[in-house]
Design a protein around this motif. Structure first.
Motif, PDB file in Angstrom:
ATOM      1  N   ARG A  62      50.613  87.400  48.469  1.00  0.00           N
ATOM      2  CA  ARG A  62      51.532  88.202  47.670  1.00  0.00           C
ATOM      3  C   ARG A  62      52.931  88.208  48.298  1.00  0.00           C
ATOM      4  NH1 ARG A  62      50.458  94.562  46.785  1.00  0.00           N
ATOM      5  NH2 ARG A  62      50.887  94.494  49.025  1.00  0.00           N
ATOM      6  N   ILE A 100      59.917  86.707  39.525  1.00  0.00           N
ATOM      7  CA  ILE A 100      58.690  87.485  39.334  1.00  0.00           C
ATOM      8  C   ILE A 100      59.033  88.927  38.996  1.00  0.00           C
ATOM      9  CG2 ILE A 100      56.718  88.492  40.548  1.00  0.00           C
ATOM     10  CD1 ILE A 100      56.315  85.880  41.985  1.00  0.00           C
ATOM     11  N   ALA A 156      44.658  87.438  40.803  1.00  0.00           N
ATOM     12  CA  ALA A 156      45.937  88.139  40.662  1.00  0.00           C
ATOM     13  C   ALA A 156      46.756  87.509  39.553  1.00  0.00           C
ATOM     14  CB  ALA A 156      46.721  88.092  41.973  1.00  0.00           C
ATOM     15  N   ASP A 157      47.353  88.342  38.715  1.00  0.00           N
ATOM     16  CA  ASP A 157      48.201  87.869  37.624  1.00  0.00           C
ATOM     17  C   ASP A 157      49.665  87.980  38.032  1.00  0.00           C
ATOM     18  OD1 ASP A 157      46.219  87.219  35.701  1.00  0.00           O
ATOM     19  OD2 ASP A 157      45.928  89.354  35.301  1.00  0.00           O
ATOM     20  N   ILE A 158      50.369  86.857  37.947  1.00  0.00           N
ATOM     21  CA  ILE A 158      51.797  86.824  38.257  1.00  0.00           C
ATOM     22  C   ILE A 158      52.560  86.848  36.938  1.00  0.00           C
ATOM     23  CG2 ILE A 158      53.665  85.590  39.409  1.00  0.00           C
ATOM     24  CD1 ILE A 158      51.535  84.092  41.015  1.00  0.00           C
ATOM     25  N   LEU A 178      54.572  84.801  47.697  1.00  0.00           N
ATOM     26  CA  LEU A 178      54.955  84.649  46.294  1.00  0.00           C
ATOM     27  C   LEU A 178      56.242  85.410  45.998  1.00  0.00           C
ATOM     28  CD1 LEU A 178      51.465  85.024  44.560  1.00  0.00           C
ATOM     29  CD2 LEU A 178      52.920  82.984  44.491  1.00  0.00           C
ATOM     30  N   ARG A 179      56.296  86.635  46.471  1.00  0.00           N
ATOM     31  CA  ARG A 179      57.500  87.450  46.234  1.00  0.00           C
ATOM     32  C   ARG A 179      58.729  86.845  46.907  1.00  0.00           C
ATOM     33  NH1 ARG A 179      54.885  93.524  47.036  1.00  0.00           N
ATOM     34  NH2 ARG A 179      54.225  93.810  44.856  1.00  0.00           N
ATOM     35  N   GLU A 191      56.295  91.194  38.305  1.00  0.00           N
ATOM     36  CA  GLU A 191      55.250  91.918  39.028  1.00  0.00           C
ATOM     37  C   GLU A 191      54.059  91.011  39.310  1.00  0.00           C
ATOM     38  OE1 GLU A 191      53.410  95.143  36.956  1.00  0.00           O
ATOM     39  OE2 GLU A 191      53.601  94.191  34.994  1.00  0.00           O
ATOM     40  N   ILE A 192      53.278  91.395  40.315  1.00  0.00           N
ATOM     41  CA  ILE A 192      52.025  90.720  40.670  1.00  0.00           C
ATOM     42  C   ILE A 192      50.933  91.770  40.637  1.00  0.00           C
ATOM     43  CG2 ILE A 192      50.793  89.335  42.373  1.00  0.00           C
ATOM     44  CD1 ILE A 192      53.508  88.544  43.550  1.00  0.00           C
ATOM     45  N   HIS A 229      45.129  77.983  40.480  1.00  0.00           N
ATOM     46  CA  HIS A 229      45.898  78.790  39.538  1.00  0.00           C
ATOM     47  C   HIS A 229      45.629  78.318  38.111  1.00  0.00           C
ATOM     48  CE1 HIS A 229      48.705  75.480  38.923  1.00  0.00           C
ATOM     49  NE2 HIS A 229      48.828  75.367  40.243  1.00  0.00           N
TER      50      HIS A 229
END
Length: 234
Positions: free
Chosen positions: A145, A156, A180-182, A148-149, A158-159, A206
């Motif tokens: 996470r 993005i 997890a949904d990105i 990714l951020r 939200e995750i 993914h």
């Protein structure tokens, strides 16, 4: 009103021949396909099926079709699946089911990966309407996470870790991993996105299916269109 999902499933029936080994994904279109095979294919007893989805395996068994262990197979004649959204090059988002790791394994095993889709799912370019679902090894969740951020800080919104509706805690994939949904406010270049997400340590797979599908049976109000992948992009 025409049921476009059923029409796509009907078109797929024409590809089946005796003694084939068929991979199936998950979703309502695949459920229609299974019901049609069971009710209208005379040689159905000679067909064998595999699926990464527990739900699809149950549909197969309930309809009297032969479902075997996918780990004993190296190749498939066809892999049929549906999607949330696909573009003109047949790249697709398959985020809803959360079984994309197994689906990608079967897509790579198949001589042909065929998407069954209804017209509204086709877009010129993939959009942010659907999230990118990422399967993550539990111990790596926080570090994934964070990366990714950091990598997509301006893209993005939200995750979200998927939660179980039946018990406290995260929803686990078939392999016991987190999902997890990105949600992107702006979709990155999908060629780069496909590579970069996979390179993050702890990511299993993914839900962007990039340059995997070879054919799409696209059901529209005017009939079913057979589309072949154009790999002119990157």
């Amino acid at each position: 009103m025409i049921n476009l999902k059923q029409e796509a499933a009907k078109a797929a029936l024409q590809l089946l021949k005796p003694d084939q080994l068929i991979g199936l994904g998950v979703g309502s279109t695949i459920a229609y396909f299974i019901e049609l095979i069971a009710s209208s294919i005379s040689f159905k007893s000679s067909l064998k099926f595999i699926s990464p989805s527990f739900e699809t395996k149950m549909w197969l068994k309930e309809n009297g079709l032969v479902c075997i262990d996918g780990s004993t197979q190296a190749t498939l004649d066809y892999y049929f699946d549906s999607c949330d959204q696909l573009d003109m090059h047949l790249n697709a988002f398959k985020s809803g089911g959360g079984v994309h790791t197994g689906e990608k394994i079967m897509a790579n095993m198949a001589n042909q990966f065929i998407l069954l889709a209804d017209g509204p799912k086709m877009v010129e370019k993939l959009t942010t309407k659907y999230p990118l679902c990422v399967e993550i090894i539990p111990e790596a969740w926080l570090s994934v996470r964070k990366e990714l951020r950091s990598s997509y800080s301006t893209m993005i919104s939200e995750i979200v870790l998927r939660k179980s509706e039946q018990k406290a805690g995260p929803l686990l994939s078939e392999r016991g991993n987190f999902l997890a949904d990105i949600y992107f406010s702006k979709l990155p270049d999908i060629h780069e996105l496909n590579k970069q997400i996979k390179h993050i340590t702890g990511v299993v797979e993914h839900s962007l299916f990039y340059q995997l599908c070879s054919v799409c049976l696209l059901a529209t109000a005017d009939g079913v269109i057979h589309l072949t992948a154009n790999r002119a992009e990157k």
